[in-house]
Design a protein around this motif. Structure first.
Motif, short mmCIF file in Angstrom:
data_model
loop_
_atom_site.label_atom_id
_atom_site.label_comp_id
_atom_site.label_asym_id
_atom_site.label_seq_id
_atom_site.Cartn_x
_atom_site.Cartn_y
_atom_site.Cartn_z
N ALA A 1 51.54 33.65 32.42
CA ALA A 1 50.88 34.73 31.70
C ALA A 1 50.02 35.73 32.56
N ILE A 2 49.08 35.02 33.66
CA ILE A 2 48.03 35.71 34.22
C ILE A 2 48.81 36.67 34.99
N PRO A 3 48.57 38.02 35.11
CA PRO A 3 48.85 38.91 35.78
C PRO A 3 48.54 38.77 37.41
N PHE B 1 47.99 40.69 39.91
CA PHE B 1 46.98 41.40 40.58
C PHE B 1 45.68 41.01 40.06
N TRP B 2 45.65 40.56 38.75
CA TRP B 2 44.13 40.20 38.30
C TRP B 2 43.92 38.79 38.78
N ILE C 1 40.40 37.84 40.72
CA ILE C 1 39.41 37.17 40.14
C ILE C 1 38.80 36.00 41.43
N LEU D 1 36.72 37.93 43.42
CA LEU D 1 35.30 37.73 42.83
C LEU D 1 34.62 36.58 43.00
N VAL E 1 33.34 37.52 46.76
CA VAL E 1 31.89 38.22 46.21
C VAL E 1 30.84 37.18 46.09
N TYR E 2 30.94 36.41 44.90
CA TYR E 2 29.92 35.60 44.52
C TYR E 2 29.65 34.41 45.59
N PHE F 1 47.13 50.18 37.54
CA PHE F 1 46.16 49.59 38.63
C PHE F 1 46.32 50.15 39.95
N LEU G 1 40.91 47.92 34.90
CA LEU G 1 41.08 46.77 36.00
C LEU G 1 40.67 47.68 37.24
N PHE H 1 37.39 46.95 39.71
CA PHE H 1 37.42 46.50 41.02
C PHE H 1 36.75 47.47 41.90
N VAL I 1 33.47 45.95 42.08
CA VAL I 1 33.42 44.28 42.01
C VAL I 1 32.02 43.75 42.74
N PHE I 2 31.17 44.61 43.54
CA PHE I 2 30.04 44.16 44.16
C PHE I 2 28.72 44.12 43.06
N GLY J 1 30.88 42.48 38.83
CA GLY J 1 32.33 41.92 39.11
C GLY J 1 32.64 41.33 37.69
N TRP J 2 31.79 41.12 36.73
CA TRP J 2 32.26 40.30 35.42
C TRP J 2 32.86 41.22 34.62
N LEU K 1 35.82 42.46 35.46
CA LEU K 1 37.15 42.29 35.65
C LEU K 1 37.72 41.35 34.56
N TRP K 2 36.83 40.46 34.09
CA TRP K 2 37.34 39.44 33.07
C TRP K 2 38.09 40.16 31.89
N GLY L 1 41.58 42.08 32.01
CA GLY L 1 42.48 40.99 32.66
C GLY L 1 42.51 39.96 31.43
N SER L 2 41.72 39.59 30.99
CA SER L 2 41.84 38.46 29.76
C SER L 2 42.65 39.17 28.83
N ILE M 1 44.92 41.43 28.94
CA ILE M 1 46.35 41.61 29.53
C ILE M 1 47.09 40.06 29.28
N ALA M 2 46.49 39.10 29.89
CA ALA M 2 47.12 37.70 30.07
C ALA M 2 47.13 37.32 28.55
#
Lengths: 315, 325
Positions: free
Chosen positions: A142-144, A146-147, A151, A154, A158-159, B264, B280, B284, B287-288, B291-292, B294-295, B298-299, B301-302
């Motif tokens: 189910a996870i895309p 590109f997402w 992630i 990230l 990044v982190y 996207f 998204l 992106f 992102v720096f 970044g949060w 993005l969640w 994305g969630s 969509i999923a």
């Protein structure tokens, strides 16, 4: 066997012919006057419009142009890019190895992760380990794609700066840096492949495990490792092979997203930039090449199928 | 991201035989992904299979939960302007990239816009594109599939070759190209996706026609002189409906995913219109800084894709159960 292969190759000719009609026919759906649109729309200079018209031969009838294009395409000549004026075949040849490394690595990741997962869940359907695998693979599906890439970037780039977030380093330059840059694209693209392979293998294996000959080999006292490794897996390999064939199209399509996110100049990002630059010849050439690849891989899958199962040869 | 289902009832026996035996819920999901449609469902005249449909569907708690989620999401998307949401386009430069709070449930983006409102308005665009794509594909595919299956011969052969050819080009690449050539917009994304989905539906319908055509009850109808139109309506469509509904649910999930990918990449819905894909890509770029962000899209969509798949599985079980035991 040889006649089987020849028959299969001959069957590809009409298929590729129709693909070429679709790909070349794309120019027919360009809104407005293609020459003006492709030259840049409103801001296009008359010179540029004329140039595009010349280059694409838009003043001649469609069928004549198509005939010429196919004639050249058969010799793998797709003309020159409208944008760079470099032969498209050269540009593809330069970019394709990167795509191959990404897609190949992703496929390897898919097999390395997917096969063990499939075995774990397939040999004991409905057990705790099986249910866990099913949940993990459902989520992975189910996870895309590109997402997932975003992630991973990230979390890991990044982190925490564990891996680079983009770019490509050739293997010949620095194998370790090459690997560093490849890991995220491989995981991104390979996750869905792994989940699909695991599920397919699980289904096949759980059926095979219940079959008579496996029960027999068990009852005569063959060790479980041998029963699974030698007998059950052999019978379950065909569905996996099918999945691998189907995955090739997915992997090649997925490289468009992955290459654009990770900033890798491969075939996928070539398609994307050709679209945004309205570089029609490049777009057509690249799609034709991708279709050809898909067809060839599927042919190889068919042939290995026939090697595994003689019944297929005489259909 | 070719999650394009290839529903081909005549697919290689290897694909389907692998899991034809075990029909528990878990193998079902897998079939929805690979699209290998194994059970052939034969409803006779008044479709007695539908009598217990709700009863059977209700038994699958996960599918029910997924269906409720989807219904709520669709309602929220339809009535987005009337449920007291903040203006999705109202910027607030003094409060950018704010984390979730009581005033802004999902925080604020790089222009200080309310993320929750943008998610709901984005659902409107994303769901609309997905549903339009599937509906358009069905409108084309059902008549073509029926025609192809009934007429047979060289017309059928040519139509199937064309389907093959479309499916040889990776779904995402083809959708990207068509959308790019037509000029990226919400409508053109739906058109591009419909084109990509049509062959799968055509194959499904045609396969059902072929399998039903030789059945005794169809033969009987023909022998007593029933017209072709009558046979199609009364006998064939009934049999095609169930797998088609299931396939449509799963494809809607894939359409949502594909729309998000296209948007996207900048070849779908165009900013400033909020869609989950454009949100998204905007996140992106930040992102720096944040970044949060993005969640959230994305969630969304999923979760929604998962819900479509689960509903598809539930429908499959509920619609096809009488053929099993």
């Amino acid at each position: 066997m040889l006649t089987f292969i020849i028959r299969r190759i001959l069957a590809l000719i009409p298929l590729l012919f129709i693909v070429s009609v679709i790909v070349y026919g794309l120019i027919l759906i360009v809104p407005g006057d293609p020459a003006i649109t492709l030259a840049g729309g409103e801001e296009a200079t008359n010179e540029r419009i004329e140039e595009v018209q010349q280059e694409l031969g838009l003043d001649r009838p469609f069928l004549v142009r198509y005939g010429e294009w196919v004639g050249n395409a058969v010799q793998l000549d797709f003309g020159n890019s409208l944008y760079s004026d470099i032969p498209i075949t050269e540009e593809i040849a330069e970019r394709f190895p990167k795509t191959l490394q990404i897609a190949g690595g992703a496929l390897a990741f898919g097999l390395l992760v997917g096969i063990p997962l499939g075995i774990i869940s397939g040999i004991r359907p409905r057990s705790v380990s099986d249910r866990t695998v099913v949940i993990i693979t459902s989520a992975a599906i189910a996870i895309p794609t590109f997402w997932l890439a975003l992630i991973l970037i990230l979390q890991l780039a990044v982190y925490r700066s564990i891996l680079p977030s983009r770019g490509f380093v050739p293997f010949s330059e620095s194998p370790s840096q090459w690997l560093e840059h490849m890991i995220l694209p491989w995981i991104t693209l390979g996750t869905l492949t792994a989940a699909t392979i695991a599920r397919q293998l699980r289904g096949a294996l759980s059926d095979t495990m219940g079959s008579d000959h496996i029960r027999t080999s068990r009852s005569v006292g063959l060790p479980p490792v041998k029963v699974v490794g030698k007998h059950a897996l052999k019978n379950s390999s065909a569905p996996v092979l099918t999945v691998v064939g189907l995955q090739v199209a997915y992997l090649l399509g997925g490289t468009v997203v992955v290459e654009s996110i990770f900033g890798i100049a491969g075939l996928g990002s070539y398609v994307l930039s050709a679209i945004s630059r309205k570089d029609f010849p490049a777009m057509q050439g690249a799609i034709m090449f991708i279709a050809l690849l898909t067809v060839v891989v599927n042919l190889l899958v068919d042939i290995s199928y026939a090697l595994l199962n003689p019944k297929v040869r005489v259909e | 991201m070719d999650r394009h289902p290839h529903p081909d009832p005549n697919a290689d026996p290897f694909v389907t035989s692998g899991n034809a035996g075990a029909l528990d819920a878990t193998t079902e999901i897998e079939r929805s992904v690979e699209g290998a449609w194994a059970p052939v469902m034969h409803h006779t005249d008044e479709m007695p299979g539908h009598v217990g449909f709700w009863k059977r569907f209700r038994r699958n708690k996960v599918a029910v939960a997924a269906a409720i989620y989807l219904i709520l999401l669709i309602l929220a998307a339809i009535f987005a302007s009337r449920i007291g949401l903040q203006d999705p386009d109202a910027q607030n430069i003094s409060e950018i990239n704010q984390r979730p709070s009581a005033a802004h449930w999902l925080g604020q983006d790089d222009l200080g816009r309310d993320v929750f409102a943008r998610i709901i308005y984005g659902a409107r665009v994303s769901l609309q594109a997905a549903f339009t794509a599937v509906a358009l594909a069905l409108v084309i595919a059902v008549p073509v599939g029926l025609f192809s299956g009934f007429v047979g011969g060289w017309i059928d052969l040519v139509l199937m070759r064309i389907s093959d050819a479309i499916q040889v080009i990776p779904a995402l690449v083809l959708a990207l190209v068509i959308s790019g050539v037509l000029g990226p917009s919400t409508t053109n994304v739906a058109i591009a996706l419909a084109f990509v989905f049509t062959p799968g539906f055509v194959r499904l319908v045609r396969g059902q026609v072929l399998s039903v055509r030789e059945e005794t009850y169809v033969e009987a109808s023909r022998s007593i002189g029933a017209k072709r139109g009558f046979i199609i309506r009364k006998r064939v469509l009934h049999n095609v409906a169930s797998p088609l509904i299931v396939q449509a649910a799963v494809t809607a999930g894939f359409a949502l995913l594909a729309e998000a990918s296209l948007s996207f990449l900048g070849l779908g819905v165009q900013p400033p219109q909020a869609s989950w894909g454009t949100m998204l890509s905007r996140a992106f770029a930040q992102v720096f800084q944040a970044g949060w962000l993005l969640w959230i899209p994305g969630s969304a969509i999923a979760l929604t894709v998962l819900a479509f798949n689960l509903v598809g599985d539930g429908l499959r079980d509920a619609l096809g159960a009488e053929g099993r035991n």
